[in-house]
Design a protein around this motif. Structure first.
Motif, mmCIF file in Angstrom:
data_model
loop_
_atom_site.group_PDB
_atom_site.id
_atom_site.type_symbol
_atom_site.label_atom_id
_atom_site.label_comp_id
_atom_site.label_asym_id
_atom_site.label_seq_id
_atom_site.Cartn_x
_atom_site.Cartn_y
_atom_site.Cartn_z
ATOM 1 N N TYR A 1 11.574 2.333 3.029
ATOM 2 C CA TYR A 1 10.365 1.729 3.580
ATOM 3 C C TYR A 1 9.154 2.172 2.761
ATOM 4 C CZ TYR A 1 13.088 0.418 7.701
ATOM 5 O OH TYR A 1 14.029 -0.144 8.537
ATOM 6 N N ILE A 2 8.352 1.189 2.363
ATOM 7 C CA ILE A 2 7.186 1.434 1.517
ATOM 8 C C ILE A 2 5.957 0.810 2.168
ATOM 9 C CG2 ILE A 2 6.133 1.019 -0.748
ATOM 10 C CD1 ILE A 2 8.497 2.867 -0.941
ATOM 11 N N GLN A 3 4.824 1.514 2.103
ATOM 12 C CA GLN A 3 3.553 0.980 2.582
ATOM 13 C C GLN A 3 2.664 0.681 1.387
ATOM 14 O OE1 GLN A 3 2.043 0.995 6.211
ATOM 15 N NE2 GLN A 3 0.987 -0.554 4.992
ATOM 16 N N GLN A 4 2.185 -0.563 1.279
ATOM 17 C CA GLN A 4 1.254 -0.935 0.219
ATOM 18 C C GLN A 4 -0.158 -0.967 0.788
ATOM 19 O OE1 GLN A 4 1.890 -4.805 -1.573
ATOM 20 N NE2 GLN A 4 -0.198 -4.841 -2.377
ATOM 21 N N GLU B 1 -3.998 -5.486 -13.372
ATOM 22 C CA GLU B 1 -3.685 -4.977 -12.038
ATOM 23 C C GLU B 1 -2.843 -3.733 -12.211
ATOM 24 O OE1 GLU B 1 -1.345 -6.372 -7.986
ATOM 25 O OE2 GLU B 1 -2.382 -7.867 -9.205
ATOM 26 N N LEU B 2 -3.149 -2.701 -11.427
ATOM 27 C CA LEU B 2 -2.416 -1.450 -11.553
ATOM 28 C C LEU B 2 -1.905 -1.006 -10.200
ATOM 29 C CD1 LEU B 2 -2.774 1.467 -13.810
ATOM 30 C CD2 LEU B 2 -2.951 2.020 -11.385
ATOM 31 N N ARG B 3 -0.681 -0.484 -10.201
ATOM 32 C CA ARG B 3 -0.056 -0.017 -8.971
ATOM 33 C C ARG B 3 0.439 1.418 -9.139
ATOM 34 N NH1 ARG B 3 0.873 -4.355 -5.456
ATOM 35 N NH2 ARG B 3 -0.028 -6.231 -6.383
ATOM 36 N N ILE B 4 0.083 2.233 -8.157
ATOM 37 C CA ILE B 4 0.507 3.636 -8.129
ATOM 38 C C ILE B 4 1.744 3.703 -7.234
ATOM 39 C CG2 ILE B 4 -0.168 6.000 -7.606
ATOM 40 C CD1 ILE B 4 -3.121 4.954 -7.593
ATOM 41 N N PHE B 5 2.867 4.099 -7.809
ATOM 42 C CA PHE B 5 4.116 4.088 -7.060
ATOM 43 C C PHE B 5 4.348 5.399 -6.316
ATOM 44 C CE2 PHE B 5 5.781 0.772 -10.201
ATOM 45 C CZ PHE B 5 5.509 -0.267 -9.329
ATOM 46 N N SER B 6 5.160 5.315 -5.274
ATOM 47 C CA SER B 6 5.528 6.497 -4.496
ATOM 48 C C SER B 6 6.540 7.333 -5.281
ATOM 49 C CB SER B 6 6.139 6.074 -3.159
ATOM 50 O OG SER B 6 7.451 5.549 -3.358
ATOM 51 N N GLU B 7 6.787 8.522 -4.796
ATOM 52 C CA GLU B 7 7.720 9.412 -5.485
ATOM 53 C C GLU B 7 9.133 8.836 -5.514
ATOM 54 O OE1 GLU B 7 7.546 12.280 -7.370
ATOM 55 O OE2 GLU B 7 5.484 11.548 -7.386
ATOM 56 N N VAL C 1 -6.462 -2.180 -7.890
ATOM 57 C CA VAL C 1 -5.552 -1.026 -7.833
ATOM 58 C C VAL C 1 -4.912 -0.995 -6.445
ATOM 59 C CG1 VAL C 1 -5.326 1.477 -8.029
ATOM 60 C CG2 VAL C 1 -7.004 0.270 -9.442
ATOM 61 N N PHE C 2 -3.609 -0.769 -6.424
ATOM 62 C CA PHE C 2 -2.877 -0.670 -5.160
ATOM 63 C C PHE C 2 -2.011 0.587 -5.201
ATOM 64 C CE2 PHE C 2 -3.821 -5.102 -5.817
ATOM 65 C CZ PHE C 2 -4.265 -5.526 -4.575
ATOM 66 N N LYS C 3 -1.783 1.147 -4.027
ATOM 67 C CA LYS C 3 -0.958 2.353 -3.935
ATOM 68 C C LYS C 3 0.203 2.108 -2.988
ATOM 69 C CE LYS C 3 -1.186 7.361 -3.366
ATOM 70 N NZ LYS C 3 -2.099 8.528 -3.228
ATOM 71 N N PHE C 4 1.388 2.574 -3.393
ATOM 72 C CA PHE C 4 2.588 2.474 -2.585
ATOM 73 C C PHE C 4 2.945 3.870 -2.076
ATOM 74 C CE2 PHE C 4 2.645 -1.220 -5.231
ATOM 75 C CZ PHE C 4 3.251 -2.210 -4.480
ATOM 76 N N THR C 5 3.194 3.983 -0.775
ATOM 77 C CA THR C 5 3.490 5.267 -0.150
ATOM 78 C C THR C 5 4.819 5.182 0.581
ATOM 79 O OG1 THR C 5 1.123 5.622 0.206
ATOM 80 C CG2 THR C 5 2.629 7.033 1.430
ATOM 81 N N ASP C 6 5.648 6.208 0.433
ATOM 82 C CA ASP C 6 6.892 6.276 1.198
ATOM 83 C C ASP C 6 6.545 6.394 2.676
ATOM 84 O OD1 ASP C 6 8.544 6.305 -1.120
ATOM 85 O OD2 ASP C 6 8.082 8.428 -1.392
ATOM 86 N N THR C 7 7.228 5.630 3.525
ATOM 87 C CA THR C 7 6.899 5.640 4.944
ATOM 88 C C THR C 7 8.170 5.459 5.772
ATOM 89 O OG1 THR C 7 5.432 4.654 6.607
ATOM 90 C CG2 THR C 7 6.397 3.150 4.993
ATOM 91 N N THR C 8 8.016 5.049 7.016
ATOM 92 C CA THR C 8 9.152 4.892 7.920
ATOM 93 C C THR C 8 9.162 3.487 8.517
ATOM 94 O OG1 THR C 8 7.939 5.597 9.896
ATOM 95 C CG2 THR C 8 8.944 7.337 8.530
ATOM 96 N N ARG D 1 15.087 -2.504 0.536
ATOM 97 C CA ARG D 1 13.688 -2.084 0.416
ATOM 98 C C ARG D 1 12.825 -3.050 1.228
ATOM 99 N NH1 ARG D 1 12.328 -1.471 -5.193
ATOM 100 N NH2 ARG D 1 12.795 0.739 -4.959
ATOM 101 N N ILE D 2 11.993 -2.478 2.104
ATOM 102 C CA ILE D 2 11.053 -3.251 2.905
ATOM 103 C C ILE D 2 9.661 -2.688 2.663
ATOM 104 C CG2 ILE D 2 10.377 -3.997 5.210
ATOM 105 C CD1 ILE D 2 13.283 -3.630 6.087
ATOM 106 N N THR D 3 8.775 -3.532 2.155
ATOM 107 C CA THR D 3 7.407 -3.107 1.853
ATOM 108 C C THR D 3 6.458 -3.740 2.848
ATOM 109 O OG1 THR D 3 7.922 -2.956 -0.510
ATOM 110 C CG2 THR D 3 5.594 -3.016 0.108
#
Length: 205
Positions: free
Chosen positions: A61-64, A94-100, A168-175, A200-202
């Protein structure tokens, strides 16, 4: 075309090995119709149809969310589409910051083969500096790759120019708690003999 096309390119580069067979890949943007612990039904943005997918036991699960240039830090793993401008440098579109958990996916630099002749870079940030109002971001990416017509794209380092207005967008690991009926999502997975399953569900803004 809508921004989802760029996102699709970013995330295709991060796809799991099982998704490599394009004709079997699931890559759907839409609105959640219903969801529970084992399945999710999504109304597809493209055709308005509702399709139900099994949720893989190892689903990610990913949060954008929108982000700022100041959110980019050394050692972040990022992805950037970029065009080469008159100065000969790659300027991020466009730039995206990915989760770990997404670190390392699609590592490298390669042409996107789109109408704008953009280049896609998935890499680790090694430093940034502000020059004439724009951020110059240095990145390091993985080993060389072979592209179309046998063209070689060497591994190594690159500079990307991040102009002040670049999205710019950021992706965070979530639940699973972020995925709810009525919410916007992107689901990715694969179709096989056992049915359609997503891994994978964003959750999208």
């Amino acid at each position: 075309m809508r921004k989802a096309l760029i996102l699709g390119t970013f995330m295709t580069l991060l796809a799991a090995p099982a998704m490599a067979q394009a004709n079997n890949a699931i890559n759907v943007f839409g609105v959640v119709d219903k969801v529970d612990a084992t399945s999710i039904s999504v109304k597809n943005d493209d055709n308005g149809m509702v399709e139900t997918f099994k949720i893989s036991p190892n689903v990610q699960y990913i949060q954008q969310a929108p982000a700022k240039l100041s959110d980019i830090k050394n050692n972040d793993f990022v992805a950037s589409a970029a065009v080469r401008k008159e100065d000969g440098k790659l300027h991020s579109t466009e730039l995206r910051i990915f989760s770990e958990k997404m670190r390392g996916g699609g590592d490298g630099q390669r042409p996107m083969n789109d109408a704008r002749n953009q280049t896609m870079t998935n890499a680790t940030v090694t430093g940034t500096a502000v020059v004439n109002g724009s951020n110059v971001m240095k990145v390091k990416f993985g080993p060389s790759q072979i592209g179309g017509a046998g063209t070689t794209y060497p591994g190594g380092e690159s500079d990307l120019i991040l102009d002040p207005n670049v999205p710019v967008f950021k992706f965070t690991d979530t639940t699973s708690s972020v995925v709810k009926a009525g919410g916007k999502v992107r689901v990715q997975g694969v179709r096989n003999a056992e049915g359609a399953s997503v891994n994978r569900i964003t959750a999208m803004p």
